[in-house]
Design a protein around this motif. Structure first.
Motif, PDB file in Angstrom:
ATOM      1  N   GLN A   2      -4.661   2.434   4.275  1.00  0.00           N
ATOM      2  CA  GLN A   2      -4.241   3.133   3.052  1.00  0.00           C
ATOM      3  C   GLN A   2      -4.226   2.172   1.866  1.00  0.00           C
ATOM      4  OE1 GLN A   2      -0.596   4.670   4.728  1.00  0.00           O
ATOM      5  NE2 GLN A   2      -1.498   6.698   5.093  1.00  0.00           N
ATOM      6  N   ASP A   3      -3.811   0.926   2.103  1.00  0.00           N
ATOM      7  CA  ASP A   3      -3.839  -0.087   1.041  1.00  0.00           C
ATOM      8  C   ASP A   3      -5.278  -0.398   0.623  1.00  0.00           C
ATOM      9  OD1 ASP A   3      -1.078  -0.224   1.033  1.00  0.00           O
ATOM     10  OD2 ASP A   3      -0.991  -2.061   2.250  1.00  0.00           O
ATOM     11  N   ASP A  19     -10.848  -8.789   1.531  1.00  0.00           N
ATOM     12  CA  ASP A  19      -9.776  -7.992   2.134  1.00  0.00           C
ATOM     13  C   ASP A  19     -10.306  -7.021   3.189  1.00  0.00           C
ATOM     14  OD1 ASP A  19     -10.984  -6.416   0.140  1.00  0.00           O
ATOM     15  OD2 ASP A  19      -9.105  -5.455  -0.456  1.00  0.00           O
ATOM     16  N   LYS A  33      -6.585   2.192  -1.737  1.00  0.00           N
ATOM     17  CA  LYS A  33      -6.088   1.959  -3.110  1.00  0.00           C
ATOM     18  C   LYS A  33      -6.865   0.821  -3.785  1.00  0.00           C
ATOM     19  CE  LYS A  33      -1.458   3.476  -1.908  1.00  0.00           C
ATOM     20  NZ  LYS A  33      -0.144   2.986  -1.472  1.00  0.00           N
ATOM     21  N   GLU A  78      -1.358   1.860   7.632  1.00  0.00           N
ATOM     22  CA  GLU A  78      -0.833   1.400   6.340  1.00  0.00           C
ATOM     23  C   GLU A  78      -1.813   0.434   5.665  1.00  0.00           C
ATOM     24  OE1 GLU A  78       3.059  -0.245   7.054  1.00  0.00           O
ATOM     25  OE2 GLU A  78       3.807   1.658   7.851  1.00  0.00           O
ATOM     26  N   MET A  79      -2.404  -0.455   6.443  1.00  0.00           N
ATOM     27  CA  MET A  79      -3.377  -1.404   5.894  1.00  0.00           C
ATOM     28  C   MET A  79      -4.599  -0.662   5.355  1.00  0.00           C
ATOM     29  SD  MET A  79      -3.042  -4.288   8.898  1.00  0.00           S
ATOM     30  CE  MET A  79      -4.305  -5.399   8.286  1.00  0.00           C
TER      31      MET A  79
END
Length: 172
Positions: A163-164, A61, A167, A160-161
């Motif tokens: 931030q993912d 990822d 996580k 946003e990516m």
């Protein structure tokens, strides 16, 4: 009032009053130049950090995100270069010293690289969104304003990516 004083006053007005719009134009040009410099330096920093992630990360990822960053920022940098040439503005020669230092810190990390990279990308993209939002709203040149407006959604998606990724790869 004598003729000499009137003549001096008229000459003074003739030279000073037209300078007002010129000063405003210079300030606008300086703001656009600042944006082009900052945006190009940030783009180079993002590409450098992403190349490092492709080399150091073991996580699919993170590697996918890094390749996405390289592709999108390379495209944006090419467009920005064309705009800069058109408007006779200067691109940054390299990433800022701050971003170079951050990349160096990432490079020497062995453990928890993915978490450090993800956190780095959140911060970098928060700054980029702020920079591009300001230019999208305030750039004096319409081409630069449109470039910022068109690029902003991509940067928001990157944020946003990232931030993912934070996580998925929490700091230890």
């Amino acid at each position: 009032m004598n003729t000499t004083a009137l003549l001096r006053g008229a000459l003074l007005c003739a030279f000073i009053l037209p300078a007002g719009p010129l000063l405003a134009a210079d300030q606008d040009s300086a703001k656009d130049q600042h944006f082009v410099t900052e945006a190009s330096a940030a783009g180079m920093a993002e590409i450098d950090a992403a190349k490092l992630a492709l080399k150091k990360s073991q996580s699919p990822d993170v590697k996918t995100f890094a390749q996405h960053i390289i592709d999108d920022h390379s495209k944006a940098n090419a467009t920005l270069k064309t705009l800069a040439e058109k408007h006779r503005l200067q691109l940054a020669e390299s990433a800022s010293l701050t971003n170079q230092a951050k990349a160096k810190v990432l490079d020497v990390r062995e453990e928890s690289f993915d978490a450090a990279y993800a956190n780095n990308q959140v911060g970098a993209h928060e700054e980029a969104v702020k920079l591009f939002t300001d230019a999208a709203n305030n750039a004096s040149d319409t081409d630069i304003r449109k470039f910022a407006q068109d690029t902003l959604p991509v940067l928001q998606q990157h944020l946003e990516m990232a931030q993912d990724l934070v996580k998925a790869h929490p700091s230890e």
